[in-house]
Design a protein around this motif. Structure first.
Motif, PDB file in Angstrom:
ATOM      1  N   VAL A   1       0.827  -1.233  -0.064  1.00 31.63           N
ATOM      2  CA  VAL A   1       0.198   0.201   0.257  1.00 31.63           C
ATOM      3  C   VAL A   1       1.164   1.299   0.149  1.00 31.63           C
ATOM      4  O   VAL A   1       1.868   1.639   1.007  1.00 31.63           O
ATOM      5  CB  VAL A   1      -0.771   0.367   0.854  1.00 31.63           C
ATOM      6  N   SER A   2       0.826   2.207  -1.012  1.00 35.58           N
ATOM      7  CA  SER A   2       1.118   3.222  -1.369  1.00 35.58           C
ATOM      8  C   SER A   2       0.267   4.376  -0.876  1.00 35.58           C
ATOM      9  O   SER A   2      -0.717   4.728  -1.653  1.00 35.58           O
ATOM     10  CB  SER A   2       1.818   3.347  -2.208  1.00 35.58           C
ATOM     11  N   GLU A   3       0.879   5.527   0.562  1.00 37.38           N
ATOM     12  CA  GLU A   3      -0.127   6.724   0.364  1.00 37.38           C
ATOM     13  C   GLU A   3       0.548   8.214  -0.372  1.00 37.38           C
ATOM     14  O   GLU A   3       1.339   8.036  -0.339  1.00 37.38           O
ATOM     15  CB  GLU A   3      -0.208   6.815   2.129  1.00 37.38           C
ATOM     16  N   ILE A   4      -1.155   8.355  -1.372  1.00 32.59           N
ATOM     17  CA  ILE A   4      -0.367   9.456  -1.534  1.00 32.59           C
ATOM     18  C   ILE A   4      -1.223  10.452  -1.367  1.00 32.59           C
ATOM     19  O   ILE A   4      -2.498  10.376  -1.597  1.00 32.59           O
ATOM     20  CB  ILE A   4      -0.426   8.936  -3.461  1.00 32.59           C
ATOM     21  N   ILE A   5      -1.454  11.971  -2.158  1.00 33.51           N
ATOM     22  CA  ILE A   5      -1.911  13.262  -1.948  1.00 33.51           C
ATOM     23  C   ILE A   5      -2.450  13.190  -3.448  1.00 33.51           C
ATOM     24  O   ILE A   5      -1.140  13.731  -4.080  1.00 33.51           O
ATOM     25  CB  ILE A   5      -1.447  14.057  -0.990  1.00 33.51           C
ATOM     26  N   ALA A   6      -3.437  13.972  -4.116  1.00 30.32           N
ATOM     27  CA  ALA A   6      -3.459  14.187  -5.239  1.00 30.32           C
ATOM     28  C   ALA A   6      -4.453  15.675  -5.901  1.00 30.32           C
ATOM     29  O   ALA A   6      -5.124  15.378  -4.058  1.00 30.32           O
ATOM     30  CB  ALA A   6      -4.465  12.867  -6.561  1.00 30.32           C
ATOM     31  N   SER A   7      -4.722  16.157  -6.577  1.00 34.03           N
ATOM     32  CA  SER A   7      -5.425  17.690  -6.490  1.00 34.03           C
ATOM     33  C   SER A   7      -5.957  17.419  -7.975  1.00 34.03           C
ATOM     34  O   SER A   7      -4.998  17.394  -8.975  1.00 34.03           O
ATOM     35  CB  SER A   7      -4.740  19.121  -5.678  1.00 34.03           C
ATOM     36  N   SER A   8      -7.350  18.431  -7.766  1.00 36.68           N
ATOM     37  CA  SER A   8      -7.647  18.394  -9.093  1.00 36.68           C
ATOM     38  C   SER A   8      -8.499  20.310  -8.847  1.00 36.68           C
ATOM     39  O   SER A   8      -9.299  20.476  -7.785  1.00 36.68           O
ATOM     40  CB  SER A   8      -9.031  17.702  -9.601  1.00 36.68           C
ATOM     41  N   PRO A   9      -8.723  21.224 -10.489  1.00 39.16           N
ATOM     42  CA  PRO A   9      -9.467  22.118  -9.609  1.00 39.16           C
ATOM     43  C   PRO A   9     -10.768  21.810  -9.926  1.00 39.16           C
ATOM     44  O   PRO A   9     -11.355  23.078  -9.315  1.00 39.16           O
ATOM     45  CB  PRO A   9      -9.116  23.385 -10.664  1.00 39.16           C
ATOM     46  N   GLU A  10     -11.339  20.933 -10.857  1.00 41.40           N
ATOM     47  CA  GLU A  10     -12.664  20.382 -10.723  1.00 41.40           C
ATOM     48  C   GLU A  10     -13.249  19.791 -10.316  1.00 41.40           C
ATOM     49  O   GLU A  10     -14.525  19.836 -10.273  1.00 41.40           O
ATOM     50  CB  GLU A  10     -12.115  19.803 -12.038  1.00 41.40           C
ATOM     51  N   GLY A  11     -13.003  19.209  -9.308  1.00 39.43           N
ATOM     52  CA  GLY A  11     -13.693  18.343  -8.238  1.00 39.43           C
ATOM     53  C   GLY A  11     -12.973  16.700  -7.768  1.00 39.43           C
ATOM     54  O   GLY A  11     -12.049  16.580  -7.978  1.00 39.43           O
ATOM     55  N   PHE A  12     -13.398  15.981  -6.622  1.00 37.41           N
ATOM     56  CA  PHE A  12     -12.728  15.480  -5.969  1.00 37.41           C
ATOM     57  C   PHE A  12     -12.665  13.950  -7.281  1.00 37.41           C
ATOM     58  O   PHE A  12     -11.597  13.378  -6.982  1.00 37.41           O
ATOM     59  CB  PHE A  12     -13.633  14.601  -5.334  1.00 37.41           C
ATOM     60  N   ARG A  13     -13.884  13.796  -8.066  1.00 35.94           N
ATOM     61  CA  ARG A  13     -13.853  12.144  -9.062  1.00 35.94           C
ATOM     62  C   ARG A  13     -12.112  12.714 -10.096  1.00 35.94           C
ATOM     63  O   ARG A  13     -11.476  11.313 -10.555  1.00 35.94           O
ATOM     64  CB  ARG A  13     -14.330  12.021  -9.907  1.00 35.94           C
ATOM     65  N   GLU A  14     -12.342  14.125 -10.302  1.00 38.71           N
ATOM     66  CA  GLU A  14     -11.070  14.739 -11.243  1.00 38.71           C
ATOM     67  C   GLU A  14      -9.619  14.097 -10.384  1.00 38.71           C
ATOM     68  O   GLU A  14      -8.407  13.731 -11.194  1.00 38.71           O
ATOM     69  CB  GLU A  14     -10.800  15.399 -12.109  1.00 38.71           C
ATOM     70  N   ALA A  15      -9.601  14.718  -9.113  1.00 40.80           N
ATOM     71  CA  ALA A  15      -8.027  14.361  -8.419  1.00 40.80           C
ATOM     72  C   ALA A  15      -7.896  12.494  -7.926  1.00 40.80           C
ATOM     73  O   ALA A  15      -7.080  12.472  -7.854  1.00 40.80           O
ATOM     74  CB  ALA A  15      -8.589  14.768  -6.844  1.00 40.80           C
ATOM     75  N   VAL A  16      -8.967  12.426  -7.941  1.00 44.29           N
ATOM     76  CA  VAL A  16      -8.773  10.987  -8.047  1.00 44.29           C
ATOM     77  C   VAL A  16      -8.145  10.097  -8.982  1.00 44.29           C
ATOM     78  O   VAL A  16      -6.917   9.083  -8.897  1.00 44.29           O
ATOM     79  CB  VAL A  16     -10.171   9.890  -7.136  1.00 44.29           C
ATOM     80  N   GLU A  17      -9.059  10.312 -10.457  1.00 43.28           N
ATOM     81  CA  GLU A  17      -7.894  10.322 -11.162  1.00 43.28           C
ATOM     82  C   GLU A  17      -7.222  10.282 -11.370  1.00 43.28           C
ATOM     83  O   GLU A  17      -5.986   9.816 -11.683  1.00 43.28           O
ATOM     84  CB  GLU A  17      -9.359   9.886 -12.866  1.00 43.28           C
ATOM     85  N   GLU A  18      -6.709  11.733 -10.818  1.00 45.84           N
ATOM     86  CA  GLU A  18      -5.165  12.184 -11.229  1.00 45.84           C
ATOM     87  C   GLU A  18      -4.136  11.207 -10.274  1.00 45.84           C
ATOM     88  O   GLU A  18      -2.634  11.245 -11.101  1.00 45.84           O
ATOM     89  CB  GLU A  18      -5.273  13.901 -11.067  1.00 45.84           C
ATOM     90  N   GLY A  19      -4.819  11.029  -9.625  1.00 49.41           N
ATOM     91  CA  GLY A  19      -3.700  10.363  -8.974  1.00 49.41           C
ATOM     92  C   GLY A  19      -3.804   8.646  -9.126  1.00 49.41           C
ATOM     93  O   GLY A  19      -2.088   9.019  -9.161  1.00 49.41           O
ATOM     94  N   VAL A  20      -4.649   7.956  -9.626  1.00 54.19           N
ATOM     95  CA  VAL A  20      -4.690   6.911  -9.943  1.00 54.19           C
ATOM     96  C   VAL A  20      -3.282   6.700 -11.271  1.00 54.19           C
ATOM     97  O   VAL A  20      -2.825   6.270 -11.366  1.00 54.19           O
ATOM     98  CB  VAL A  20      -6.015   6.372 -10.769  1.00 54.19           C
ATOM     99  N   GLU A  21      -3.920   8.075 -12.221  1.00 52.31           N
ATOM    100  CA  GLU A  21      -2.294   8.196 -13.067  1.00 52.31           C
ATOM    101  C   GLU A  21      -1.508   8.325 -13.061  1.00 52.31           C
ATOM    102  O   GLU A  21      -0.286   7.891 -13.862  1.00 52.31           O
ATOM    103  CB  GLU A  21      -3.776   8.989 -14.091  1.00 52.31           C
ATOM    104  N   ARG A  22      -1.109   9.180 -12.405  1.00 50.42           N
ATOM    105  CA  ARG A  22       0.556   9.247 -11.348  1.00 50.42           C
ATOM    106  C   ARG A  22       0.572   8.227 -11.374  1.00 50.42           C
ATOM    107  O   ARG A  22       1.581   7.855 -11.101  1.00 50.42           O
ATOM    108  CB  ARG A  22       0.108  10.798 -10.786  1.00 50.42           C
ATOM    109  N   ALA A  23      -0.148   7.567 -10.204  1.00 48.69           N
ATOM    110  CA  ALA A  23       0.680   6.696  -9.432  1.00 48.69           C
ATOM    111  C   ALA A  23       1.018   5.111 -10.958  1.00 48.69           C
ATOM    112  O   ALA A  23       1.686   4.878 -10.242  1.00 48.69           O
ATOM    113  CB  ALA A  23      -0.304   5.890  -8.915  1.00 48.69           C
TER     114      ALA A  23
END
Length: 66
Positions: free
Chosen positions: A6-28
């Motif tokens: 398990v790896s803990e990450i923090i991601a963000s987006s100016p558009e919404g929570f869903r987009e922040a999750v998607e950004e985090g998954v894409e980067r991971a």
């Protein structure tokens, strides 16, 4: 038998929570192989002058070890 990590990450987006999750998954996925799931641990919002500027999520990403 599979072993996961398990790896803990923090991601963000100016558009919404869903987009922040998607950004985090894409980067991971760019550096980790065999992603199998995630848990959103916390959601926060950055506010400036009374307006939401950024949505942030803290996640635990699960991936299988080779």
């Amino acid at each position: 038998m599979a072993v996961a990590r398990v790896s803990e990450i923090i991601a963000s987006s100016p558009e919404g929570f869903r987009e922040a999750v998607e950004e985090g998954v894409e980067r991971a996925a760019a550096t980790l192989r065999n992603l199998t799931g995630l848990e959103v641990v916390r959601k926060t919002v950055k506010v400036e002058k009374g307006l939401i500027k950024e949505y942030r999520v803290e996640m635990k990403i699960v991936f299988l070890l080779d």
